[in-house]
Design an enzyme around this catalytic site. Sequence first.
Site, PDB file in Angstrom:
ATOM      1  CG  ASP A  51       4.084   4.410  26.666  1.00 42.30           C
ATOM      2  OD1 ASP A  51       2.927   4.044  26.950  1.00 42.30           O
ATOM      3  OD2 ASP A  51       4.465   5.598  26.774  1.00 42.30           O
ATOM      4  CB  SER A  52       0.990  -0.102  28.792  1.00 44.19           C
ATOM      5  OG  SER A  52       0.664  -0.674  27.542  1.00 44.19           O
ATOM      6  CG  ASP A  90       2.099   4.448  23.107  1.00 47.16           C
ATOM      7  OD1 ASP A  90       1.525   5.457  22.650  1.00 47.16           O
ATOM      8  OD2 ASP A  90       1.726   3.857  24.139  1.00 47.16           O
ATOM      9  CE  LYS A 120      -1.526   5.589  22.818  1.00 45.99           C
ATOM     10  NZ  LYS A 120      -0.842   6.255  23.949  1.00 45.99           N
ATOM     11  CD  GLU A 122       1.452   9.471  27.290  1.00 42.92           C
ATOM     12  OE1 GLU A 122       1.859  10.265  28.167  1.00 42.92           O
ATOM     13  OE2 GLU A 122       1.414   8.237  27.444  1.00 42.92           O
ATOM     14  CD  GLU A 189      -4.624   6.329  30.450  1.00 45.32           C
ATOM     15  OE1 GLU A 189      -3.978   6.428  29.380  1.00 45.32           O
ATOM     16  OE2 GLU A 189      -4.242   5.650  31.425  1.00 45.32           O
TER      17      GLU A 189
HETATM   18  O1  KIV Z   1       0.517   2.439  26.489  1.00 44.39           O
HETATM   19  C1  KIV Z   1      -0.682   2.106  26.426  1.00 44.39           C
HETATM   20  O2  KIV Z   1      -1.038   0.925  26.555  1.00 44.39           O
HETATM   21  C2  KIV Z   1      -1.659   3.149  26.181  1.00 44.39           C
HETATM   22  C3  KIV Z   1      -3.103   2.788  26.285  1.00 44.39           C
HETATM   23  C4  KIV Z   1      -3.485   2.691  27.708  1.00 44.39           C
HETATM   24  C5  KIV Z   1      -3.977   3.730  25.549  1.00 44.39           C
HETATM   25  O3  KIV Z   1      -1.304   4.261  25.924  1.00 44.39           O
END
Ligand code: KIV
Length: 271
Positions: A51-52, A90, A120, A122, A189
């Site tokens: 989600d970055s 994500d 993934k 959080e 992280e």
């Molecule tokens: O969204 C992302 O790129 C991440 C990584 C930094 C692990 O969660």
Amino acid sequence: MSATLERPKITVPAIMAMKRRGEKIAMLTAYDFLFGKILDEAGVEIILVGDSSAMVFSGYDTTLPITLDEIIYHTRAVCRGVKRALLVADMPFLSYQISPEEAVRNAGRLLKEAGAEAVKIEGGAATAGTIHRMVEAGIPVMGHLGLTPQSVNALGGYALQAANEEAAKKLLDDARRLQDAGVFALVLEKIPATLAHEVTTALNVPTIGIGAGPDCDGQVLVTHDMLGLFEKFKLKFARRYAELGQTIREAAGQYVRDVKTNQFPNLEESF
Ligand code: KIV
């Protein structure tokens, strides 16, 4: 046959086996077909549609605005380029926090509609029930502890996490709870390297560090950071392996000059 096709497909059990063999895991982010293909060919074992993307692809200030449909769009594009790496997507903010049912439904869309092989999410112990439900449904889940960017408003920024004894103890406890819930790997992280070492030793599932020191079972970086494409800020932990932002600026600048001075196209480039 290309070098990529000669190597076996990376699966969830293969990632877990790498920890048992003491083999380091390399993970990077991708948001489109070309990056997925190039990183896959380079030998990256896990490609994360992070989600970055909200920040480094779409230009938002945080990861919060990205939607599930947008992550599905990016994952589909990356999926077309990836042959060997494990493809993890994500789950965006509020796509898994409301209820375990919604989490399963949304994670299922990432697998069914986009080609992700795992998701993934959080968060700590509070997410254990949701993780358990997703894993029961056959959806592999990667956890994410320490600095969890979707909680930036609650955390008050992007500072080092678990820096005191109490917070470190809670993070270790959260890690164990996520492992019991069924995560196959855990991102750590921006936490102290000593704590990441402790968590890595305590768990059977691999830890993947980002700003968490050298002792994790693997490492992840945001590709646009490590290639010098995202230049808004420079993170201490994000080693720059290239300066592609500058390279692109110089190339595009040269193109502009060539067009304006009639140097492009030349006779060989014309019909
Ligand atoms: O969204 C992302 O790129 C991440 C990584 C930094 C692990 O969660």
